[in-house]
Motif scaffolding. Sequence first.
Motif, PDB file in Angstrom:
ATOM      1  N   ILE A  87       0.862  -1.187   0.000  1.00 12.02           N
ATOM      2  CA  ILE A  87       0.000   0.000   0.000  1.00 12.02           C
ATOM      3  C   ILE A  87       0.894   1.230   0.000  1.00 12.02           C
ATOM      4  O   ILE A  87       1.705   1.416   0.905  1.00 12.02           O
ATOM      5  N   PHE A  88       0.747   2.056  -1.030  1.00  6.22           N
ATOM      6  CA  PHE A  88       1.584   3.253  -1.169  1.00  6.22           C
ATOM      7  C   PHE A  88       0.645   4.455  -1.311  1.00  6.22           C
ATOM      8  O   PHE A  88       0.293   4.853  -2.410  1.00  6.22           O
ATOM      9  N   PRO A  89       0.235   5.073  -0.200  1.00 15.75           N
ATOM     10  CA  PRO A  89      -0.718   6.184  -0.274  1.00 15.75           C
ATOM     11  C   PRO A  89      -0.047   7.473  -0.764  1.00 15.75           C
ATOM     12  O   PRO A  89       1.177   7.653  -0.653  1.00 15.75           O
ATOM     13  N   TRP A  90      -0.867   8.362  -1.293  1.00 17.74           N
ATOM     14  CA  TRP A  90      -0.423   9.725  -1.544  1.00 17.74           C
ATOM     15  C   TRP A  90       0.040  10.326  -0.222  1.00 17.74           C
ATOM     16  O   TRP A  90      -0.454   9.958   0.854  1.00 17.74           O
ATOM     17  N   LEU A  91       0.983  11.269  -0.264  1.00 14.50           N
ATOM     18  CA  LEU A  91       1.619  11.785   0.948  1.00 14.50           C
ATOM     19  C   LEU A  91       0.780  12.882   1.606  1.00 14.50           C
ATOM     20  O   LEU A  91       1.247  13.966   1.920  1.00 14.50           O
ATOM     21  N   ALA A  92      -0.483  12.568   1.816  1.00 14.61           N
ATOM     22  CA  ALA A  92      -1.428  13.461   2.493  1.00 14.61           C
ATOM     23  C   ALA A  92      -2.154  12.636   3.547  1.00 14.61           C
ATOM     24  O   ALA A  92      -2.531  11.484   3.288  1.00 14.61           O
ATOM     25  N   PHE A  93      -2.360  13.209   4.723  1.00 15.84           N
ATOM     26  CA  PHE A  93      -2.908  12.403   5.812  1.00 15.84           C
ATOM     27  C   PHE A  93      -4.340  11.977   5.560  1.00 15.84           C
ATOM     28  O   PHE A  93      -4.794  10.960   6.106  1.00 15.84           O
ATOM     29  N   GLY A  94      -5.072  12.697   4.717  1.00 15.91           N
ATOM     30  CA  GLY A  94      -6.400  12.249   4.340  1.00 15.91           C
ATOM     31  C   GLY A  94      -6.388  10.968   3.527  1.00 15.91           C
ATOM     32  O   GLY A  94      -7.408  10.293   3.401  1.00 15.91           O
ATOM     33  N   HIS A  95      -5.241  10.622   2.961  1.00 13.15           N
ATOM     34  CA  HIS A  95      -5.049   9.369   2.249  1.00 13.15           C
ATOM     35  C   HIS A  95      -4.327   8.343   3.123  1.00 13.15           C
ATOM     36  O   HIS A  95      -4.659   7.160   3.104  1.00 13.15           O
ATOM     37  N   LEU A  96      -3.337   8.803   3.871  1.00 12.37           N
ATOM     38  CA  LEU A  96      -2.516   7.900   4.675  1.00 12.37           C
ATOM     39  C   LEU A  96      -3.314   7.205   5.767  1.00 12.37           C
ATOM     40  O   LEU A  96      -3.183   5.988   5.972  1.00 12.37           O
ATOM     41  N   LEU A  97      -4.131   7.947   6.491  1.00 12.25           N
ATOM     42  CA  LEU A  97      -4.805   7.376   7.655  1.00 12.25           C
ATOM     43  C   LEU A  97      -5.814   6.294   7.285  1.00 12.25           C
ATOM     44  O   LEU A  97      -5.816   5.225   7.911  1.00 12.25           O
ATOM     45  N   PRO A  98      -6.684   6.509   6.281  1.00  7.92           N
ATOM     46  CA  PRO A  98      -7.569   5.390   5.924  1.00  7.92           C
ATOM     47  C   PRO A  98      -6.808   4.195   5.361  1.00  7.92           C
ATOM     48  O   PRO A  98      -7.234   3.050   5.544  1.00  7.92           O
ATOM     49  N   CYS A  99      -5.680   4.444   4.686  1.00  5.66           N
ATOM     50  CA  CYS A  99      -4.874   3.318   4.194  1.00  5.66           C
ATOM     51  C   CYS A  99      -4.275   2.521   5.345  1.00  5.66           C
ATOM     52  O   CYS A  99      -4.122   1.301   5.265  1.00  5.66           O
ATOM     53  N   LEU A 100      -3.939   3.196   6.434  1.00  8.34           N
ATOM     54  CA  LEU A 100      -3.450   2.483   7.611  1.00  8.34           C
ATOM     55  C   LEU A 100      -4.562   1.623   8.218  1.00  8.34           C
ATOM     56  O   LEU A 100      -4.322   0.487   8.652  1.00  8.34           O
ATOM     57  N   GLU A 101      -5.783   2.153   8.235  1.00  5.88           N
ATOM     58  CA  GLU A 101      -6.925   1.344   8.700  1.00  5.88           C
ATOM     59  C   GLU A 101      -7.107   0.123   7.809  1.00  5.88           C
ATOM     60  O   GLU A 101      -7.351  -0.990   8.300  1.00  5.88           O
ATOM     61  N   LEU A 102      -7.008   0.338   6.492  1.00  7.36           N
ATOM     62  CA  LEU A 102      -7.144  -0.784   5.561  1.00  7.36           C
ATOM     63  C   LEU A 102      -6.049  -1.816   5.807  1.00  7.36           C
ATOM     64  O   LEU A 102      -6.308  -3.031   5.804  1.00  7.36           O
ATOM     65  N   ALA A 103      -4.810  -1.365   6.030  1.00  6.23           N
ATOM     66  CA  ALA A 103      -3.710  -2.285   6.294  1.00  6.23           C
ATOM     67  C   ALA A 103      -4.005  -3.147   7.512  1.00  6.23           C
ATOM     68  O   ALA A 103      -3.785  -4.377   7.490  1.00  6.23           O
ATOM     69  N   GLU A 111      13.716  21.672   3.395  1.00  3.65           N
ATOM     70  CA  GLU A 111      14.267  20.473   4.036  1.00  3.65           C
ATOM     71  C   GLU A 111      13.300  19.968   5.103  1.00  3.65           C
ATOM     72  O   GLU A 111      12.778  20.731   5.922  1.00  3.65           O
ATOM     73  N   GLY A 112      13.030  18.678   5.081  1.00  4.49           N
ATOM     74  CA  GLY A 112      12.168  18.071   6.088  1.00  4.49           C
ATOM     75  C   GLY A 112      10.702  18.040   5.744  1.00  4.49           C
ATOM     76  O   GLY A 112       9.911  17.421   6.453  1.00  4.49           O
ATOM     77  N   VAL A 113      10.286  18.702   4.664  1.00  5.36           N
ATOM     78  CA  VAL A 113       8.876  18.698   4.263  1.00  5.36           C
ATOM     79  C   VAL A 113       8.620  17.469   3.399  1.00  5.36           C
ATOM     80  O   VAL A 113       9.235  17.307   2.343  1.00  5.36           O
ATOM     81  N   GLU A 114       7.713  16.617   3.856  1.00  3.98           N
ATOM     82  CA  GLU A 114       7.357  15.412   3.105  1.00  3.98           C
ATOM     83  C   GLU A 114       5.846  15.312   2.886  1.00  3.98           C
ATOM     84  O   GLU A 114       5.414  14.927   1.805  1.00  3.98           O
ATOM     85  N   ALA A 115       5.051  15.666   3.880  1.00  5.34           N
ATOM     86  CA  ALA A 115       3.596  15.595   3.758  1.00  5.34           C
ATOM     87  C   ALA A 115       3.043  16.856   3.093  1.00  5.34           C
ATOM     88  O   ALA A 115       3.592  17.952   3.236  1.00  5.34           O
ATOM     89  N   THR A 116       1.951  16.701   2.376  1.00  2.16           N
ATOM     90  CA  THR A 116       1.338  17.848   1.695  1.00  2.16           C
ATOM     91  C   THR A 116       0.876  18.921   2.671  1.00  2.16           C
ATOM     92  O   THR A 116       0.851  20.099   2.324  1.00  2.16           O
ATOM     93  N   SER A 117       0.515  18.531   3.889  1.00  2.49           N
ATOM     94  CA  SER A 117       0.026  19.508   4.870  1.00  2.49           C
ATOM     95  C   SER A 117       1.109  20.493   5.289  1.00  2.49           C
ATOM     96  O   SER A 117       0.802  21.574   5.798  1.00  2.49           O
ATOM     97  N   ASP A 118       2.390  20.139   5.074  1.00  2.00           N
ATOM     98  CA  ASP A 118       3.503  21.014   5.446  1.00  2.00           C
ATOM     99  C   ASP A 118       4.069  21.782   4.250  1.00  2.00           C
ATOM    100  O   ASP A 118       5.017  22.545   4.388  1.00  2.00           O
ATOM    101  N   LEU A 119       3.482  21.573   3.093  1.00  2.00           N
ATOM    102  CA  LEU A 119       4.030  22.117   1.853  1.00  2.00           C
ATOM    103  C   LEU A 119       3.696  23.611   1.715  1.00  2.00           C
ATOM    104  O   LEU A 119       2.548  24.007   1.909  1.00  2.00           O
ATOM    105  N   PRO A 120       4.681  24.456   1.403  1.00  3.53           N
ATOM    106  CA  PRO A 120       4.387  25.874   1.175  1.00  3.53           C
ATOM    107  C   PRO A 120       3.474  26.055  -0.037  1.00  3.53           C
ATOM    108  O   PRO A 120       3.425  25.195  -0.925  1.00  3.53           O
ATOM    109  N   PRO A 121       2.747  27.162  -0.108  1.00  2.00           N
ATOM    110  CA  PRO A 121       1.860  27.413  -1.251  1.00  2.00           C
ATOM    111  C   PRO A 121       2.635  27.395  -2.564  1.00  2.00           C
ATOM    112  O   PRO A 121       3.780  27.841  -2.649  1.00  2.00           O
TER     113      PRO A 121
END
Length: 437
Positions: free
Chosen positions: A19-35, A83-93
Motif C-alpha cells: 500500500i503506497f498512499p499519496w503523501l497526504a494524511f487524508g489518504h494515509l490514515l484510511p490506508c493504515l486502517e485498511l492495512a 528540508e524536512g517537508v514530506e507531507a502535503t500539509s507542510d508544503l508551502p503554497p
Amino acid sequence: MDATAGADSDSSRPLHIAIFPWLAFGHLLPCLELAERLASRGQRVSFVSTPRILSRLRPVAPALAALVDFVALPFPRVDGIPEGVEATSDLPPGKAELHREALDRLAPAFSAFLDAAFADGNKVDWVLVDSFHACIADVAHEHKVPCMLNMPYSAASSVDYGLPDPKDLDNPLTPSVIRRFVETFEKCKLIAYRSSYEFEPESMPLLTGIFGKPVVPVGLLPPPPAVATNAASDDAALSWLDGQPSKSVVYVAFGSEYPMTVKQVHEIALGLELAGTRFLWALKNPSGVPSDEDVLPPGFEERTRGRGSVVTGWVPQTSILGHGAVGAFMMHCGWGSTIEGLQYGQPMIIMPVLGDHLSTARVMHERKIGMKVRKDTKDEAFLGDDIAKAIRAVMVDEESKGIYAANAKKMQEILEDEKCNQRYIDEFIQCLRTYKD
C-alpha cells in the motif's frame, strides 16, 4: 482479533499487498486502517511511505504488527521544497507540482523494494496506488505486479464529476494532475473505494459504469474508537469539554489542508458570536501566516470567554467528537472528517470549498444530516450571518436540530456495524484473489 483469523482456507499462502498512499494524511490514515483490517484477516501488508511521515503515524495494534511492515523510502531532495517537508500539509503554497515530481523520483527505490521482496520469497501480489502515482504504477507494471487504484473519496464525488476531484491538490485540476490520473488509471485492474452500499446507496452502484473497470468497496474504514481514560483529561481541549453541558458545544475544525484565509477566520468568529452557542475551535492559521500570529478579530476571545475555547496545534479529534459535551461538528466535508464525525453521530454545519467536499456536502445537506452554509458566489468567504443561521438550525431550533441529530444517528449505526465492515474486507480479499492473475 487473532492476526491469522479469517485467512482464506482455499489459498496456499496469504496475499502480500503493498500500500503506497499519496503523501497526504487524508489518504494515509484510511490506508493504515485498511492495512490493519487486511492483516486482521491474515494477509501481509507492506505500508510504503517516507521516513518523517511514517514517524507521525499511530502504531499498528500489537496483535497485527507481525503482518504489517513499514517501508521507508527516503524523500528525494528537490530544489524549492524546504528540508524536512514530506507531507502535503507542510508544503508551502505553490509547491504542489514540485512535490509530485519528488514522488516520481521515488520510483527507483520502490523498484528496489519489489526486487528485494521477490528475492526474499515474499513476492508482492498487489500494489495499491493513489491517483497521482503514475511512476509507481509503471514500476509495478514492469515487475508484472497488478495495481489497484485507491480512491479515498465519496462515491458521490465521482458520480458528480465523472472523475475524482482530489481534495489534497491544487484546485481546479491542472493538466499535469489529470495526466497523472489517466496514466495511473490505465495501469490499474481494480478501483478500491472507501465507501459502502449502505452509506451511499445512490452513488456506489454507478461507479463501475463511470470507470469501466471493477469497483470494489473496502468499507468506510472508521478510525479506532476513542477510548476515555483518566489521562485524556490532561489534554486542554478535553479538559475544557469536561466542564460543559451535554450536547452543548459546536466543535469547529477544517482539517489540515483547507484553503483558509484571514477573512474566513474573521467570518467564522462572527458567526460563532452571533449564534451564541458554546464552541471549541481547533484553529490552524491560514497558509503563509506564522503559527504564532494572532489572526482572530480583536476582542473575540474576551467577548466569548466562558462559552468558547480556541485551541491551536494538534488536538485529539476523535476523542473530541466522541465527548458527550459535543453536539455538532462545523467542518468542510472532507471524506475523512465526514466519516469521523458520523462515527460519533455528530450532525454537521458544513462549509465546503473544493470539488469532492462540495459533492459530499450536497449529499449530507440533502439527507438533512448537516446544513450547508449558504455562500454567495460573489463573496470570497462564507459570511458570519449565514454561519450563525446554520449553527442555530443544527444546535438551537428544537424542530430542526432533532431532525439533524436523528439522521446523523442513522449514519452512525451503519459505521458501527462491524459485521458489515468485516464483510467488505473479506469480499475485497476474495476479489484480489480472483483478479490476481
